[in-house]
Design a protein around this motif. Structure first.
Motif, PDB file in Angstrom:
ATOM      1  N   PRO A  61     -88.314   9.299 -17.782  1.00  0.00           N
ATOM      2  CA  PRO A  61     -87.772  10.263 -16.817  1.00  0.00           C
ATOM      3  C   PRO A  61     -88.599  10.373 -15.536  1.00  0.00           C
ATOM      4  O   PRO A  61     -88.037  10.546 -14.445  1.00  0.00           O
ATOM      5  N   VAL A  62     -89.936  10.264 -15.650  1.00  0.00           N
ATOM      6  CA  VAL A  62     -90.776  10.355 -14.452  1.00  0.00           C
ATOM      7  C   VAL A  62     -90.482   9.198 -13.504  1.00  0.00           C
ATOM      8  O   VAL A  62     -90.320   9.399 -12.289  1.00  0.00           O
ATOM      9  N   PHE A  63     -90.390   7.990 -14.050  1.00  0.00           N
ATOM     10  CA  PHE A  63     -90.120   6.842 -13.184  1.00  0.00           C
ATOM     11  C   PHE A  63     -88.702   6.899 -12.634  1.00  0.00           C
ATOM     12  O   PHE A  63     -88.463   6.499 -11.488  1.00  0.00           O
ATOM     13  N   LEU A  64     -87.748   7.385 -13.433  1.00  0.00           N
ATOM     14  CA  LEU A  64     -86.389   7.547 -12.932  1.00  0.00           C
ATOM     15  C   LEU A  64     -86.366   8.523 -11.764  1.00  0.00           C
ATOM     16  O   LEU A  64     -85.680   8.289 -10.754  1.00  0.00           O
ATOM     17  N   ALA A  65     -87.105   9.624 -11.875  1.00  0.00           N
ATOM     18  CA  ALA A  65     -87.187  10.582 -10.770  1.00  0.00           C
ATOM     19  C   ALA A  65     -87.810   9.941  -9.535  1.00  0.00           C
ATOM     20  O   ALA A  65     -87.370  10.182  -8.400  1.00  0.00           O
ATOM     21  N   LEU A  66     -88.832   9.105  -9.742  1.00  0.00           N
ATOM     22  CA  LEU A  66     -89.462   8.411  -8.616  1.00  0.00           C
ATOM     23  C   LEU A  66     -88.473   7.463  -7.941  1.00  0.00           C
ATOM     24  O   LEU A  66     -88.390   7.409  -6.704  1.00  0.00           O
ATOM     25  N   VAL A  67     -87.700   6.719  -8.738  1.00  0.00           N
ATOM     26  CA  VAL A  67     -86.727   5.782  -8.180  1.00  0.00           C
ATOM     27  C   VAL A  67     -85.645   6.531  -7.404  1.00  0.00           C
ATOM     28  O   VAL A  67     -85.227   6.098  -6.322  1.00  0.00           O
ATOM     29  N   ILE A  68     -85.190   7.660  -7.932  1.00  0.00           N
ATOM     30  CA  ILE A  68     -84.181   8.456  -7.221  1.00  0.00           C
ATOM     31  C   ILE A  68     -84.733   8.964  -5.903  1.00  0.00           C
ATOM     32  O   ILE A  68     -84.068   8.909  -4.852  1.00  0.00           O
ATOM     33  N   THR A  69     -85.967   9.444  -5.912  1.00  0.00           N
ATOM     34  CA  THR A  69     -86.593   9.946  -4.682  1.00  0.00           C
ATOM     35  C   THR A  69     -86.722   8.832  -3.652  1.00  0.00           C
ATOM     36  O   THR A  69     -86.426   9.036  -2.459  1.00  0.00           O
ATOM     37  N   ILE A  70     -87.155   7.653  -4.088  1.00  0.00           N
ATOM     38  CA  ILE A  70     -87.296   6.522  -3.161  1.00  0.00           C
ATOM     39  C   ILE A  70     -85.938   6.081  -2.627  1.00  0.00           C
ATOM     40  O   ILE A  70     -85.785   5.793  -1.430  1.00  0.00           O
ATOM     41  N   SER A  71     -84.935   6.039  -3.499  1.00  0.00           N
ATOM     42  CA  SER A  71     -83.605   5.574  -3.086  1.00  0.00           C
ATOM     43  C   SER A  71     -82.968   6.501  -2.056  1.00  0.00           C
ATOM     44  O   SER A  71     -82.229   6.049  -1.172  1.00  0.00           O
ATOM     45  N   LEU A  72     -83.235   7.803  -2.161  1.00  0.00           N
ATOM     46  CA  LEU A  72     -82.637   8.773  -1.237  1.00  0.00           C
ATOM     47  C   LEU A  72     -83.489   9.002   0.009  1.00  0.00           C
ATOM     48  O   LEU A  72     -83.144   9.844   0.848  1.00  0.00           O
ATOM     49  N   HIS A  73     -84.589   8.260   0.144  1.00  0.00           N
ATOM     50  CA  HIS A  73     -85.504   8.497   1.265  1.00  0.00           C
ATOM     51  C   HIS A  73     -84.854   8.297   2.639  1.00  0.00           C
ATOM     52  O   HIS A  73     -85.189   9.026   3.583  1.00  0.00           O
ATOM     53  N   PRO A  74     -83.933   7.331   2.827  1.00  0.00           N
ATOM     54  CA  PRO A  74     -83.271   7.223   4.140  1.00  0.00           C
ATOM     55  C   PRO A  74     -82.576   8.507   4.574  1.00  0.00           C
ATOM     56  O   PRO A  74     -82.510   8.807   5.772  1.00  0.00           O
ATOM     57  N   ILE A  75     -82.062   9.284   3.618  1.00  0.00           N
ATOM     58  CA  ILE A  75     -81.445  10.568   3.967  1.00  0.00           C
ATOM     59  C   ILE A  75     -82.494  11.510   4.524  1.00  0.00           C
ATOM     60  O   ILE A  75     -82.255  12.232   5.502  1.00  0.00           O
ATOM     61  N   ARG A  76     -83.695  11.508   3.925  1.00  0.00           N
ATOM     62  CA  ARG A  76     -84.779  12.344   4.441  1.00  0.00           C
ATOM     63  C   ARG A  76     -85.146  11.948   5.872  1.00  0.00           C
ATOM     64  O   ARG A  76     -85.352  12.811   6.729  1.00  0.00           O
ATOM     65  N   LEU A  77     -85.227  10.650   6.132  1.00  0.00           N
ATOM     66  CA  LEU A  77     -85.567  10.199   7.487  1.00  0.00           C
ATOM     67  C   LEU A  77     -84.512  10.652   8.494  1.00  0.00           C
ATOM     68  O   LEU A  77     -84.850  11.054   9.619  1.00  0.00           O
ATOM     69  N   TRP A  78     -83.245  10.598   8.091  1.00  0.00           N
ATOM     70  CA  TRP A  78     -82.177  11.051   8.989  1.00  0.00           C
ATOM     71  C   TRP A  78     -82.278  12.557   9.233  1.00  0.00           C
ATOM     72  O   TRP A  78     -82.099  13.022  10.361  1.00  0.00           O
ATOM     73  N   LEU A  79     -82.567  13.309   8.189  1.00  0.00           N
ATOM     74  CA  LEU A  79     -82.703  14.757   8.336  1.00  0.00           C
ATOM     75  C   LEU A  79     -83.901  15.114   9.210  1.00  0.00           C
ATOM     76  O   LEU A  79     -83.850  16.082   9.988  1.00  0.00           O
ATOM     77  N   GLU A  80     -84.975  14.332   9.115  1.00  0.00           N
ATOM     78  CA  GLU A  80     -86.151  14.616   9.936  1.00  0.00           C
ATOM     79  C   GLU A  80     -85.869  14.394  11.416  1.00  0.00           C
ATOM     80  O   GLU A  80     -86.452  15.072  12.270  1.00  0.00           O
ATOM     81  N   ARG A  81     -84.971  13.467  11.717  1.00  0.00           N
ATOM     82  CA  ARG A  81     -84.610  13.248  13.128  1.00  0.00           C
ATOM     83  C   ARG A  81     -83.791  14.396  13.693  1.00  0.00           C
ATOM     84  O   ARG A  81     -83.676  14.540  14.908  1.00  0.00           O
ATOM     85  N   THR A  82     -83.197  15.219  12.823  1.00  0.00           N
ATOM     86  CA  THR A  82     -82.464  16.399  13.291  1.00  0.00           C
ATOM     87  C   THR A  82     -83.391  17.586  13.540  1.00  0.00           C
ATOM     88  O   THR A  82     -82.921  18.664  13.892  1.00  0.00           O
ATOM     89  N   ARG A  83     -84.711  17.375  13.335  1.00  0.00           N
ATOM     90  CA  ARG A  83     -85.742  18.391  13.586  1.00  0.00           C
ATOM     91  C   ARG A  83     -85.600  19.609  12.671  1.00  0.00           C
ATOM     92  O   ARG A  83     -85.927  20.736  13.066  1.00  0.00           O
ATOM     93  N   LEU A  84     -85.108  19.375  11.465  1.00  0.00           N
ATOM     94  CA  LEU A  84     -85.114  20.444  10.469  1.00  0.00           C
ATOM     95  C   LEU A  84     -86.547  20.702  10.017  1.00  0.00           C
ATOM     96  O   LEU A  84     -87.381  19.786  10.013  1.00  0.00           O
ATOM     97  N   PRO A  85     -86.866  21.930   9.636  1.00  0.00           N
ATOM     98  CA  PRO A  85     -88.197  22.190   9.058  1.00  0.00           C
ATOM     99  C   PRO A  85     -88.392  21.355   7.797  1.00  0.00           C
ATOM    100  O   PRO A  85     -87.436  20.981   7.115  1.00  0.00           O
ATOM    101  N   ASN A  86     -89.645  21.069   7.512  1.00  0.00           N
ATOM    102  CA  ASN A  86     -89.949  20.211   6.366  1.00  0.00           C
ATOM    103  C   ASN A  86     -89.428  20.808   5.056  1.00  0.00           C
ATOM    104  O   ASN A  86     -88.891  20.097   4.207  1.00  0.00           O
ATOM    105  N   TRP A  87     -89.557  22.129   4.910  1.00  0.00           N
ATOM    106  CA  TRP A  87     -89.090  22.755   3.669  1.00  0.00           C
ATOM    107  C   TRP A  87     -87.577  22.657   3.548  1.00  0.00           C
ATOM    108  O   TRP A  87     -87.042  22.460   2.436  1.00  0.00           O
ATOM    109  N   ALA A  88     -86.857  22.764   4.687  1.00  0.00           N
ATOM    110  CA  ALA A  88     -85.397  22.663   4.649  1.00  0.00           C
ATOM    111  C   ALA A  88     -84.960  21.235   4.314  1.00  0.00           C
ATOM    112  O   ALA A  88     -84.005  21.017   3.545  1.00  0.00           O
ATOM    113  N   THR A  89     -85.664  20.258   4.878  1.00  0.00           N
ATOM    114  CA  THR A  89     -85.361  18.860   4.573  1.00  0.00           C
ATOM    115  C   THR A  89     -85.552  18.578   3.084  1.00  0.00           C
ATOM    116  O   THR A  89     -84.706  17.947   2.437  1.00  0.00           O
ATOM    117  N   SER A  90     -86.662  19.057   2.528  1.00  0.00           N
ATOM    118  CA  SER A  90     -86.930  18.857   1.106  1.00  0.00           C
ATOM    119  C   SER A  90     -85.886  19.556   0.244  1.00  0.00           C
ATOM    120  O   SER A  90     -85.457  19.030  -0.796  1.00  0.00           O
TER     121      SER A  90
END
Length: 365
Positions: free
Chosen positions: A45-74
């Motif tokens: 489960p830990v590695f599955l969670a890591l893979v999910i987090t890595i796979s969804l990382h492009p969404i985080r990068l897109w959200l960061e470009r919208t200048r959302l606060p870090n807590w809101a992005t997370s």
């Protein structure tokens, strides 16, 4: 009499450090694998969670470009990850529940198929005692028990789901801090950091490509099964999607259950139709479209990929089959890419010659 510089003893002395390193490395790897197998229920489960987090990382990068606060992005990332897990889990629960309701309906047909197989063996000259042993070993009543065990296994996954969701929470909110730490370490340890970045990029590409193409194959297979009138089309579509993450043999695992149901429901003709449809869709997806769109997304040879499937399934169970490629990518990053002295093994792992050496050989010619 003194030994010459090129004597066997000098060669042995030069090879001894490498042999000792290899020996200690093999011992350390064996201990690590044994420990991993012991705590597989935690590591999976830990590695599955890591893979999910890595796979969804492009969404985080897109959200960061919208200048959302870090807590809101997370927080948004966490919601997306949870929705993904919940939808997949619900689909699996519905599929397994339908299997539990579907298979017992074909007990009589399976009885007839077993009798027909026994008659065919008798015509081929097989001894009656051997035929009875084979027929007795095939107990149609075990099908319902198998379906029940599958449902219980899914409920076991739900139990681990609480742990998975908890791990995801911490990983998502620690993503920004982890990136900052890696940036600070890049100057001091450039090769290990580059190896971890390579692992993340390769894993993200592999999971993204398999998700898109696996979903497309599942939809096409499901629609085709509905048109052909094969019962449980949704079940087999979900199975096709899940097995798309299993390298090399995923297609075979995905086609066997619907082909057997088609045989029991409509006879050999319907079974052949299902196999032909699955084979055509798989060929178009994996052999024609996917290589042209994305090429080689992981850099692993076919042999290494298959062996990784067998190895990680043995180490951490069924989840290892789904995560075999990401786990192998992490192992490659830590044991090969992180140390320049082991880069010579990369062409062996990928099954392709080193581009630099290939260019040099062309210039030499």
């Amino acid at each position: 009499m003194t030994n010459a510089p090129g004597s066997a003893r000098d060669a042995f002395e030069r090879a001894r450090p490498f042999a000792l390193t290899l020996l200690f490395g093999a011992a350390a790897f064996t201990i690590t694998v044994s420990g991993t197998k012991t705590i597989a229920e935690i590591i999976g489960p830990v590695f599955l969670a890591l893979v999910i987090t890595i796979s969804l990382h492009p969404i985080r990068l897109w959200l960061e470009r919208t200048r959302l606060p870090n807590w809101a992005t997370s927080l948004v990332m966490l919601v997306v990850a949870y929705l993904l897990i919940i939808l997949l889990t619900l689909a699996l629960i519905v599929a397994v529940a339908q299997v539990a309701a579907l298979l017992p309906q074909y007990t009589d047909q399976l009885d007839d198929a077993v009798v027909s197989a026994g008659n065919a063996l008798r015509q081929l000259g097989v001894e009656p005692d051997q035929i009875h042993a084979v027929v007795d070993a095939i107990d149609p009543g075990q099908i319902a028990a198998l379906a029940t065990s599958l449902l219980s296994g899914t409920l076991g996954v739900l139990t681990n789901l609480v742990f998975l969701i908890t791990v995801l929470f911490f990983l998502v909110f620690d993503t920004d801090a982890t990136r900052q730490v890696l940036r600070s370490l890049a100057n001091r340890f450039p090769n290990p950091v580059a190896a971890l970045n390579s692992f993340a990029a390769s894993t993200r590409n592999y999971m993204g490509v398999n998700t898109v193409f696996g979903l497309g194959v599942a939809v096409v297979d499901g629609i085709a099964l509905m048109i052909l009138g094969v019962p449980g089309a949704f079940v087999w579509a979900v199975l096709a999607f899940v097995t798309s993450f299993i390298p090399n043999v995923g297609f075979i695992i995905g086609v066997i259950p619907p082909a057997l149901i088609a045989l029991l429901h409509g006879g050999p003709g319907l079974m052949i139709a299902v196999i032909v449809v699955y084979t055509a869709v798989n060929f178009l997806s994996d052999s024609m479209i996917k290589p042209r769109v994305v090429g080689d997304t992981v850099g692993l040879s076919t042999t290494i990929t298959f062996l990784s499937l067998v190895f990680w399934t043995w180490v951490i169970g069924p989840l290892g089959a789904l995560l075999a490629v990401p786990l192998t990518l992490l192992t490659r990053a830590l044991l090969v890419e992180a140390d320049p002295r082991t880069w010579w093994a990369l062409p062996l792992i990928s099954g392709k010659p080193d581009p630099a050496e290939k260019t040099e050989s062309k210039h030499a010619e």
